[in-house]
Design a protein around this motif. Structure first.
Motif, PDB file in Angstrom:
ATOM      1  N   LEU A 166       0.893  -1.384   0.056  1.00 47.77           N
ATOM      2  CA  LEU A 166       0.029  -0.076   0.038  1.00 47.77           C
ATOM      3  C   LEU A 166       0.775   1.145   0.044  1.00 47.77           C
ATOM      4  O   LEU A 166       0.510   2.124  -0.555  1.00 47.77           O
ATOM      5  N   PHE A 167       2.130   0.925   0.497  1.00 47.03           N
ATOM      6  CA  PHE A 167       3.062   2.254   0.510  1.00 47.03           C
ATOM      7  C   PHE A 167       4.081   1.882  -0.369  1.00 47.03           C
ATOM      8  O   PHE A 167       4.347   1.115  -0.774  1.00 47.03           O
ATOM      9  N   GLY A 168       4.891   3.269  -0.585  1.00 46.04           N
ATOM     10  CA  GLY A 168       5.832   3.045  -1.475  1.00 46.04           C
ATOM     11  C   GLY A 168       5.603   2.765  -2.981  1.00 46.04           C
ATOM     12  O   GLY A 168       4.747   3.422  -3.564  1.00 46.04           O
ATOM     13  N   ASP A 169       6.242   1.855  -3.382  1.00 50.48           N
ATOM     14  CA  ASP A 169       6.189   1.286  -4.937  1.00 50.48           C
ATOM     15  C   ASP A 169       4.902   0.750  -5.179  1.00 50.48           C
ATOM     16  O   ASP A 169       4.393   0.808  -6.566  1.00 50.48           O
TER      17      ASP A 169
ATOM     18  N   ASP B 158      -1.678   9.201   4.840  1.00 51.02           N
ATOM     19  CA  ASP B 158      -2.632   8.338   4.262  1.00 51.02           C
ATOM     20  C   ASP B 158      -3.068   7.000   5.308  1.00 51.02           C
ATOM     21  O   ASP B 158      -4.088   6.800   5.737  1.00 51.02           O
ATOM     22  N   ALA B 159      -1.856   6.820   6.045  1.00 52.23           N
ATOM     23  CA  ALA B 159      -2.225   6.013   6.976  1.00 52.23           C
ATOM     24  C   ALA B 159      -3.010   6.186   8.146  1.00 52.23           C
ATOM     25  O   ALA B 159      -3.558   5.326   8.600  1.00 52.23           O
ATOM     26  N   LEU B 160      -2.737   7.441   8.666  1.00 52.75           N
ATOM     27  CA  LEU B 160      -3.466   7.746   9.882  1.00 52.75           C
ATOM     28  C   LEU B 160      -4.953   7.954   9.491  1.00 52.75           C
ATOM     29  O   LEU B 160      -6.006   7.263  10.020  1.00 52.75           O
ATOM     30  N   GLU B 161      -5.208   8.415   8.066  1.00 57.41           N
ATOM     31  CA  GLU B 161      -6.607   8.389   7.717  1.00 57.41           C
ATOM     32  C   GLU B 161      -7.321   7.118   7.568  1.00 57.41           C
ATOM     33  O   GLU B 161      -8.437   6.958   7.853  1.00 57.41           O
ATOM     34  N   LEU B 162      -6.734   6.280   6.965  1.00 50.05           N
ATOM     35  CA  LEU B 162      -7.004   4.856   6.664  1.00 50.05           C
ATOM     36  C   LEU B 162      -7.169   4.169   8.023  1.00 50.05           C
ATOM     37  O   LEU B 162      -8.306   3.546   8.286  1.00 50.05           O
TER      38      LEU B 162
ATOM     39  N   HIS C  80       0.314  -4.414   9.481  1.00 47.29           N
ATOM     40  CA  HIS C  80      -0.956  -4.742   9.090  1.00 47.29           C
ATOM     41  C   HIS C  80      -1.299  -3.780   7.808  1.00 47.29           C
ATOM     42  O   HIS C  80      -2.396  -4.291   7.031  1.00 47.29           O
ATOM     43  N   PHE C  81      -0.546  -2.760   7.798  1.00 41.53           N
ATOM     44  CA  PHE C  81      -0.940  -1.805   6.546  1.00 41.53           C
ATOM     45  C   PHE C  81      -0.072  -2.404   5.207  1.00 41.53           C
ATOM     46  O   PHE C  81       0.277  -1.628   4.261  1.00 41.53           O
ATOM     47  N   ALA C  82       0.691  -3.704   5.087  1.00 42.71           N
ATOM     48  CA  ALA C  82       1.620  -3.770   4.192  1.00 42.71           C
ATOM     49  C   ALA C  82       0.900  -4.072   2.997  1.00 42.71           C
ATOM     50  O   ALA C  82       1.315  -3.786   1.973  1.00 42.71           O
ATOM     51  N   SER C  83      -0.609  -4.437   2.911  1.00 41.08           N
ATOM     52  CA  SER C  83      -1.201  -4.645   1.724  1.00 41.08           C
ATOM     53  C   SER C  83      -2.588  -5.073   2.152  1.00 41.08           C
ATOM     54  O   SER C  83      -3.153  -4.957   3.564  1.00 41.08           O
ATOM     55  N   VAL C  84      -3.593  -4.922   0.937  1.00 36.69           N
ATOM     56  CA  VAL C  84      -5.062  -5.452   1.264  1.00 36.69           C
ATOM     57  C   VAL C  84      -4.920  -6.555   1.961  1.00 36.69           C
ATOM     58  O   VAL C  84      -6.091  -6.750   2.977  1.00 36.69           O
ATOM     59  N   ASN C  85      -4.503  -7.633   1.608  1.00 39.07           N
ATOM     60  CA  ASN C  85      -4.422  -8.857   2.015  1.00 39.07           C
ATOM     61  C   ASN C  85      -4.057  -8.824   3.717  1.00 39.07           C
ATOM     62  O   ASN C  85      -4.764  -9.702   4.430  1.00 39.07           O
TER      63      ASN C  85
ATOM     64  N   ALA D 249      -6.573  -9.987   6.832  1.00 34.09           N
ATOM     65  CA  ALA D 249      -6.261 -10.709   7.990  1.00 34.09           C
ATOM     66  C   ALA D 249      -6.724 -10.282   9.206  1.00 34.09           C
ATOM     67  O   ALA D 249      -6.956 -10.720  10.219  1.00 34.09           O
ATOM     68  N   LEU D 250      -6.175  -8.733   9.377  1.00 32.65           N
ATOM     69  CA  LEU D 250      -6.301  -8.070  10.903  1.00 32.65           C
ATOM     70  C   LEU D 250      -7.693  -7.908  11.146  1.00 32.65           C
ATOM     71  O   LEU D 250      -7.855  -8.661  12.272  1.00 32.65           O
TER      72      LEU D 250
END
Length: 88
Positions: free
Chosen positions: A35-38, A46-50, A72-77, A81-82
């Protein structure tokens, strides 16, 4: 539609809506992509808002532990899982 794919779609729509991502549809977001970076290119604001949107939508409070949140915010998957682990 299975529960996982429904939750996957729900999270993608939540990302789009809470971050006002125009010209992006849920189909444009790869569930495994970062979700972040590339990947989607989100930043710390964005992380705070999400995080706030997830708390409102799923009543899940995230900790201030940045290392845990990074996982937790690594990806949608990872978010799927969270949410499944906290609402099961």
């Amino acid at each position: 539609m299975t529960l996982v794919s429904n939750l996957d779609l729900q999270i993608k729509q939540l990302i789009i809506d809470s971050l006002n991502l125009e010209d992006i549809t849920p189909d444009d977001i790869d569930s495994d992509a970062p979700l972040f970076g590339d990947g989607l290119g989100l930043d710390s604001i964005d992380a705070l808002e999400l995080g706030v949107a997830i708390k409102k939508a799923f009543n899940i409070a995230l900790t201030d532990d940045s290392e845990e949140n990074r996982e937790h915010f690594a990806s949608v998957n990872a978010l799927v899982a969270l949410i499944q682990s906290r609402t099961a």
